[in-house]
Design a protein around this motif. Sequence first.
Motif, PDB file in Angstrom:
ATOM      1  N   UNK A 151      51.122  36.085  31.495  1.00  0.00           N
ATOM      2  CA  UNK A 151      52.093  36.969  32.131  1.00  0.00           C
ATOM      3  C   UNK A 151      51.414  37.681  33.294  1.00  0.00           C
ATOM      4  N   UNK A 152      52.230  38.279  34.164  1.00  0.00           N
ATOM      5  CA  UNK A 152      51.685  39.112  35.232  1.00  0.00           C
ATOM      6  C   UNK A 152      52.726  40.126  35.658  1.00  0.00           C
ATOM      7  N   UNK A 157      50.346  49.756  45.083  1.00  0.00           N
ATOM      8  CA  UNK A 157      50.408  49.270  46.458  1.00  0.00           C
ATOM      9  C   UNK A 157      49.813  47.863  46.546  1.00  0.00           C
ATOM     10  N   UNK A 158      50.538  46.897  45.987  1.00  0.00           N
ATOM     11  CA  UNK A 158      50.107  45.515  46.120  1.00  0.00           C
ATOM     12  C   UNK A 158      49.070  45.044  45.130  1.00  0.00           C
ATOM     13  N   UNK A 159      49.102  45.581  43.917  1.00  0.00           N
ATOM     14  CA  UNK A 159      48.170  45.138  42.884  1.00  0.00           C
ATOM     15  C   UNK A 159      48.900  44.356  41.802  1.00  0.00           C
ATOM     16  N   UNK A 160      48.172  43.464  41.139  1.00  0.00           N
ATOM     17  CA  UNK A 160      48.745  42.618  40.100  1.00  0.00           C
ATOM     18  C   UNK A 160      47.870  42.690  38.858  1.00  0.00           C
ATOM     19  N   UNK A 161      48.513  42.839  37.706  1.00  0.00           N
ATOM     20  CA  UNK A 161      47.824  42.727  36.413  1.00  0.00           C
ATOM     21  C   UNK A 161      48.255  41.413  35.779  1.00  0.00           C
ATOM     22  N   UNK A 162      47.292  40.582  35.396  1.00  0.00           N
ATOM     23  CA  UNK A 162      47.589  39.284  34.776  1.00  0.00           C
ATOM     24  C   UNK A 162      46.938  39.218  33.403  1.00  0.00           C
ATOM     25  N   UNK A 163      47.655  38.626  32.430  1.00  0.00           N
ATOM     26  CA  UNK A 163      47.122  38.499  31.072  1.00  0.00           C
ATOM     27  C   UNK A 163      46.879  37.032  30.746  1.00  0.00           C
ATOM     28  N   UNK A 164      45.960  36.783  29.799  1.00  0.00           N
ATOM     29  CA  UNK A 164      45.477  35.424  29.554  1.00  0.00           C
ATOM     30  C   UNK A 164      45.381  35.098  28.064  1.00  0.00           C
ATOM     31  N   UNK A 167      42.632  36.694  25.731  1.00  0.00           N
ATOM     32  CA  UNK A 167      42.648  38.127  25.471  1.00  0.00           C
ATOM     33  C   UNK A 167      42.243  39.013  26.630  1.00  0.00           C
ATOM     34  N   UNK A 168      42.177  38.440  27.827  1.00  0.00           N
ATOM     35  CA  UNK A 168      41.723  39.162  29.020  1.00  0.00           C
ATOM     36  C   UNK A 168      42.908  39.693  29.814  1.00  0.00           C
ATOM     37  N   UNK A 169      42.709  40.879  30.435  1.00  0.00           N
ATOM     38  CA  UNK A 169      43.613  41.388  31.474  1.00  0.00           C
ATOM     39  C   UNK A 169      42.801  41.490  32.760  1.00  0.00           C
ATOM     40  N   UNK A 170      43.309  40.882  33.837  1.00  0.00           N
ATOM     41  CA  UNK A 170      42.618  40.907  35.125  1.00  0.00           C
ATOM     42  C   UNK A 170      43.467  41.665  36.132  1.00  0.00           C
ATOM     43  N   UNK A 171      42.842  42.585  36.868  1.00  0.00           N
ATOM     44  CA  UNK A 171      43.518  43.376  37.885  1.00  0.00           C
ATOM     45  C   UNK A 171      43.039  42.889  39.255  1.00  0.00           C
ATOM     46  N   UNK A 172      43.983  42.469  40.111  1.00  0.00           N
ATOM     47  CA  UNK A 172      43.607  41.938  41.430  1.00  0.00           C
ATOM     48  C   UNK A 172      44.377  42.634  42.541  1.00  0.00           C
ATOM     49  N   UNK A 173      43.844  42.523  43.756  1.00  0.00           N
ATOM     50  CA  UNK A 173      44.500  43.061  44.951  1.00  0.00           C
ATOM     51  C   UNK A 173      45.112  41.920  45.751  1.00  0.00           C
ATOM     52  N   UNK A 174      46.211  42.221  46.477  1.00  0.00           N
ATOM     53  CA  UNK A 174      46.816  41.202  47.344  1.00  0.00           C
ATOM     54  C   UNK A 174      46.790  41.604  48.815  1.00  0.00           C
ATOM     55  N   UNK A 184      39.227  44.823  38.473  1.00  0.00           N
ATOM     56  CA  UNK A 184      38.712  45.145  37.138  1.00  0.00           C
ATOM     57  C   UNK A 184      39.184  44.082  36.158  1.00  0.00           C
ATOM     58  N   UNK A 185      38.493  43.944  35.060  1.00  0.00           N
ATOM     59  CA  UNK A 185      38.947  43.067  33.976  1.00  0.00           C
ATOM     60  C   UNK A 185      38.674  43.747  32.647  1.00  0.00           C
ATOM     61  N   UNK A 186      39.570  43.492  31.689  1.00  0.00           N
ATOM     62  CA  UNK A 186      39.436  44.088  30.360  1.00  0.00           C
ATOM     63  C   UNK A 186      39.525  42.993  29.315  1.00  0.00           C
ATOM     64  N   UNK A 187      38.641  43.053  28.319  1.00  0.00           N
ATOM     65  CA  UNK A 187      38.697  42.127  27.185  1.00  0.00           C
ATOM     66  C   UNK A 187      39.255  42.895  25.993  1.00  0.00           C
TER      67      UNK A 187
END
Length: 270
Positions: A151-152, A157-164, A167-174, A184-187
Motif C-alpha cells: 500500500x502507499x 508536501x509531496x511525501x509518500x509512505x509505502x508499506x511492504x 513489515x517495512x514502511x518507507x518514507x520518500x520524497x517526490x 526514513x524507513x521503519x521495521x
Amino acid sequence: TEIDMPSKKDLASFIKWSGTLPVLAIGTEKGSLVFFNKQNQRKIPCVGKHSKKVITGSWNSDGTLITGAEDKILTVSNSTGDTVCDSFIVKGPPQQLIWAKPKKDKVEESKSTVEKEVSAIINKKMLILLNIETTHNAEITFSAQYGKIIDYQWFGDGYVAATFTNGIVSIISTHEVEIGNEIHSLNLFNSSIEAMIINESLGKMAVAAHGTIKIVNMNDWSEVKSDEINISGDVGRITALSWTGDGQILTCTTSNGGFYGYLMVIPSLC
C-alpha cells in the motif's frame, strides 16, 4: 436503481463515485466503462476503453477519471465518457491508481490546483508518477529487501509512505531534485503489513498486521508504544483502517467480518 452492463455476460470489476459530480463510474471484466449520472438518471456505456479487466481507477476534483486495467493501459475520461487524452502504457497491471500530490515549487503552486499527476503501484515492485498533460513520468523503486509493495499514501508536501510484505514502511520524497530519495524507513513487523492510514491533523500513522495496530509519531518517526492496539481473539486479517479527520476515532475492519472502533484522542469539554 439498477444499472445494466453493456453485455449480460460482462460483470462489474471496479466501481467509484466522483467526489465532485453525481456520477458513478463502473468498470467491467471485459474492459468496458459505464458512466451513470444519478441526477438525470442517464447511463453512458463506453465499450473498448480497455481490452481486459478494469481493476483500478480514480476521479480528480475536476471530474476527470483515470482507469487502469490488466491490459497495462491507463485511460483518461471525462464524466460523460469521452476520452480526453491519449492512453498510457505501463510496465504491468496497475494497482491503487490515484491522483498524486507531488511536491511543488512556488511557480507551480500559483497555477491551477486541479490534479494533473497520477501514481500507481506497478508489478508490486515500484511506484510510477505520471503527468497526463506533459506525459512526463518517473519510476520509484525500493530496496528488494523490503519485499513487495502492499500500500502507499500521499501526505504533507509531496511525501509518500509505502508499506511492504516484509513489515517495512518507507518514507520518500517526490520533489524533482530528490525524487525517490528515502527520508526514513521503519521495521514495524516481522511479516507482511496489512493496512495503513495517516492522520495529518494528529501527525500520526497507524500500521496494522496480525491483530496489532502500531502508531507512529510522524514528527520523529518513533513508535508510540503506549498507543499500540491489540485486538483479542481470532480476527483474521486486518483489511482496512480509517481515521476521522480530527483524529479522535480510529476504526478497522477484518477478514472475519469484524468492525472495531477506538478512541485515540479524548474530546475537549471546553
